[in-house]
Write a protein that holds these residues in place. Structure first.
Motif, PDB file in Angstrom:
ATOM      1  N   ALA A 117      -1.154  -0.378 -24.037  1.00 31.83           N
ATOM      2  CA  ALA A 117      -1.737  -0.325 -25.381  1.00 31.83           C
ATOM      3  C   ALA A 117      -0.768   0.242 -26.413  1.00 31.83           C
ATOM      4  N   GLU A 118       0.262   0.950 -25.960  1.00 28.47           N
ATOM      5  CA  GLU A 118       1.233   1.511 -26.900  1.00 28.47           C
ATOM      6  C   GLU A 118       2.090   0.386 -27.479  1.00 28.47           C
ATOM      7  N   PRO A 119       2.708   0.612 -28.604  1.00 31.41           N
ATOM      8  CA  PRO A 119       3.575  -0.433 -29.165  1.00 31.41           C
ATOM      9  C   PRO A 119       4.704  -0.763 -28.203  1.00 31.41           C
ATOM     10  N   PHE A 120       4.968  -2.054 -28.033  1.00 28.84           N
ATOM     11  CA  PHE A 120       6.018  -2.505 -27.136  1.00 28.84           C
ATOM     12  C   PHE A 120       7.394  -2.146 -27.685  1.00 28.84           C
ATOM     13  N   PHE A 121       7.550  -2.226 -28.981  1.00 26.89           N
ATOM     14  CA  PHE A 121       8.806  -1.872 -29.611  1.00 26.89           C
ATOM     15  C   PHE A 121       8.605  -0.653 -30.497  1.00 26.89           C
ATOM     16  N   GLN A 122       9.590   0.211 -30.517  1.00 26.19           N
ATOM     17  CA  GLN A 122       9.577   1.354 -31.418  1.00 26.19           C
ATOM     18  C   GLN A 122      10.734   1.196 -32.390  1.00 26.19           C
ATOM     19  N   PRO A 123      10.492   1.335 -33.676  1.00 25.69           N
ATOM     20  CA  PRO A 123      11.627   1.242 -34.604  1.00 25.69           C
ATOM     21  C   PRO A 123      12.580   2.407 -34.397  1.00 25.69           C
ATOM     22  N   ASN A 124      13.843   2.109 -34.447  1.00 31.46           N
ATOM     23  CA  ASN A 124      14.876   3.121 -34.345  1.00 31.46           C
ATOM     24  C   ASN A 124      14.966   3.856 -35.683  1.00 31.46           C
ATOM     25  N   ALA A 125      14.977   5.167 -35.638  1.00 36.99           N
ATOM     26  CA  ALA A 125      14.988   5.954 -36.869  1.00 36.99           C
ATOM     27  C   ALA A 125      16.261   5.728 -37.680  1.00 36.99           C
ATOM     28  N   GLN A 126      17.356   5.345 -37.036  1.00 32.38           N
ATOM     29  CA  GLN A 126      18.627   5.194 -37.730  1.00 32.38           C
ATOM     30  C   GLN A 126      18.875   3.774 -38.214  1.00 32.38           C
ATOM     31  N   SER A 127      18.067   2.824 -37.763  1.00 34.51           N
ATOM     32  CA  SER A 127      18.234   1.449 -38.226  1.00 34.51           C
ATOM     33  C   SER A 127      16.881   0.760 -38.201  1.00 34.51           C
ATOM     34  N   SER A 128      16.814  -0.405 -38.765  1.00 34.57           N
ATOM     35  CA  SER A 128      15.551  -1.147 -38.766  1.00 34.57           C
ATOM     36  C   SER A 128      15.419  -2.024 -37.528  1.00 34.57           C
ATOM     37  N   VAL A 129      16.386  -1.970 -36.606  1.00 28.19           N
ATOM     38  CA  VAL A 129      16.343  -2.772 -35.386  1.00 28.19           C
ATOM     39  C   VAL A 129      15.401  -2.091 -34.389  1.00 28.19           C
ATOM     40  N   PRO A 130      14.428  -2.824 -33.860  1.00 22.81           N
ATOM     41  CA  PRO A 130      13.499  -2.204 -32.912  1.00 22.81           C
ATOM     42  C   PRO A 130      14.166  -1.931 -31.563  1.00 22.81           C
ATOM     43  N   ARG A 131      13.630  -0.912 -30.864  1.00 25.29           N
ATOM     44  CA  ARG A 131      14.072  -0.581 -29.510  1.00 25.29           C
ATOM     45  C   ARG A 131      12.887  -0.694 -28.574  1.00 25.29           C
ATOM     46  N   LEU A 132      13.147  -1.018 -27.299  1.00 25.36           N
ATOM     47  CA  LEU A 132      12.084  -0.998 -26.316  1.00 25.36           C
ATOM     48  C   LEU A 132      11.618   0.433 -26.108  1.00 25.36           C
ATOM     49  N   ALA A 133      10.323   0.623 -25.983  1.00 22.34           N
ATOM     50  CA  ALA A 133       9.789   1.967 -25.776  1.00 22.34           C
ATOM     51  C   ALA A 133      10.258   2.537 -24.444  1.00 22.34           C
ATOM     52  N   SER A 134      10.025   1.841 -23.345  1.00 21.27           N
ATOM     53  CA  SER A 134      10.505   2.286 -22.046  1.00 21.27           C
ATOM     54  C   SER A 134      10.285   1.203 -21.000  1.00 21.27           C
ATOM     55  N   TYR A 135      10.878   1.443 -19.846  1.00 20.35           N
ATOM     56  CA  TYR A 135      10.746   0.559 -18.700  1.00 20.35           C
ATOM     57  C   TYR A 135      10.094   1.334 -17.567  1.00 20.35           C
ATOM     58  N   ARG A 136       9.675   0.610 -16.535  1.00 26.20           N
ATOM     59  CA  ARG A 136       9.096   1.239 -15.343  1.00 26.20           C
ATOM     60  C   ARG A 136       9.643   0.511 -14.124  1.00 26.20           C
ATOM     61  N   THR A 137      10.004   1.285 -13.103  1.00 28.22           N
ATOM     62  CA  THR A 137      10.380   0.704 -11.817  1.00 28.22           C
ATOM     63  C   THR A 137       9.364   1.179 -10.794  1.00 28.22           C
ATOM     64  N   SER A 138       8.997   0.297  -9.878  1.00 24.89           N
ATOM     65  CA  SER A 138       7.986   0.600  -8.868  1.00 24.89           C
ATOM     66  C   SER A 138       8.515   0.216  -7.490  1.00 24.89           C
ATOM     67  N   ALA A 139       8.012   0.896  -6.461  1.00 29.56           N
ATOM     68  CA  ALA A 139       8.429   0.591  -5.094  1.00 29.56           C
ATOM     69  C   ALA A 139       7.286   0.858  -4.129  1.00 29.56           C
ATOM     70  N   THR A 140       7.326   0.146  -2.996  1.00 25.27           N
ATOM     71  CA  THR A 140       6.366   0.336  -1.905  1.00 25.27           C
ATOM     72  C   THR A 140       7.148   0.405  -0.599  1.00 25.27           C
ATOM     73  N   VAL A 141       6.823   1.413   0.219  1.00 30.29           N
ATOM     74  CA  VAL A 141       7.506   1.605   1.499  1.00 30.29           C
ATOM     75  C   VAL A 141       6.449   1.840   2.581  1.00 30.29           C
ATOM     76  N   VAL A 142       6.641   1.193   3.732  1.00 25.88           N
ATOM     77  CA  VAL A 142       5.771   1.373   4.889  1.00 25.88           C
ATOM     78  C   VAL A 142       6.522   2.229   5.903  1.00 25.88           C
ATOM     79  N   LEU A 143       5.868   3.274   6.423  1.00 21.60           N
ATOM     80  CA  LEU A 143       6.476   4.169   7.407  1.00 21.60           C
ATOM     81  C   LEU A 143       5.601   4.216   8.660  1.00 21.60           C
ATOM     82  N   ARG A 144       6.245   4.130   9.838  1.00 23.77           N
ATOM     83  CA  ARG A 144       5.527   4.211  11.114  1.00 23.77           C
ATOM     84  C   ARG A 144       6.237   5.210  12.020  1.00 23.77           C
ATOM     85  N   LEU A 145       5.507   6.225  12.464  1.00 24.49           N
ATOM     86  CA  LEU A 145       6.017   7.188  13.431  1.00 24.49           C
ATOM     87  C   LEU A 145       5.646   6.670  14.815  1.00 24.49           C
TER      88      LEU A 145
END
Length: 183
Positions: free
Chosen positions: A96-124
């Motif tokens: 729901a947050e804005p996808f782009f955030q304006p850069n305070a030093q220029s009018s060019v938008p920046r991406l707000a952030s990225y996310r990396t995800s992972a899944t691991v299966v462990l068996r003892l």
């Protein structure tokens, strides 16, 4: 203040600071099923297209075994942990947050952030039997960097790799705790 009082104060400060770092004081080998005290962790299998993730997750899991005092020193081990890096993904956060955030030093938008995800299966495993099994999943956010949307790919990748390292540490800590307490 006497020497004994100062030593007690220093002792309490060290104890409390250690507790805040995520370390805990536990007897070596405590918590593993069937009294397992020596565990081997061969290199995990990587079922993703991301190179070398198996090494990163194996290294961090071995670190957890070392902290718990159950990592086999190269000799015979009572049990082993099989790990599978089952999935990994990365991309911009789309909520729901804005996808782009304006850069305070220029009018060019920046991406707000990225996310990396992972899944691991462990068996003892011990003698071919599964003593404990768990799947851990999670995500870690990272910033694209200081450049604009068309910015430096290397900076974004460096930030993504750092996020994967943090995520691996977190997931392997959680994975060990789940293996140790799921019986």
């Amino acid at each position: 203040m006497g020497a004994m009082s100062r030593m007690r104060v220093v002792g309490w400060v060290l104890l409390l600071s250690g507790l805040g770092c995520g370390y805990r004081f536990a007897p070596q080998g405590a918590g593993l099923p069937e009294g397992v005290r020596s565990v081997c962790a061969p290199v995990f299998r990587n079922d993703t297209a991301e190179p070398a993730l198996e090494l990163l997750f194996t290294q961090n899991f071995r670190q957890e075994l070392l902290r718990a005092g159950v990592l086999s020193g190269g000799g015979a081990c009572e049990a082993s942990v099989e790990g599978v890096v089952a999935g990994v993904s990365s991309g911009p956060i789309n909520n729901a947050e804005p996808f782009f955030q304006p850069n305070a030093q220029s009018s060019v938008p920046r991406l707000a952030s990225y996310r990396t995800s992972a899944t691991v299966v462990l068996r003892l495993r011990r003698d071919g039997r599964i003593l404990s099994e768990t799947t851990v999943s999670g995500s870690e956010d990272f910033l694209p960097g200081t450049t604009n949307v068309s910015g430096d790919v290397l900076e974004v990748e460096a930030n993504r790799q750092a996020a994967l390292h943090r995520l691996s540490e977190t997931l392997m800590r959680e994975g060990y705790e789940r293996l140790a307490t799921s019986w």
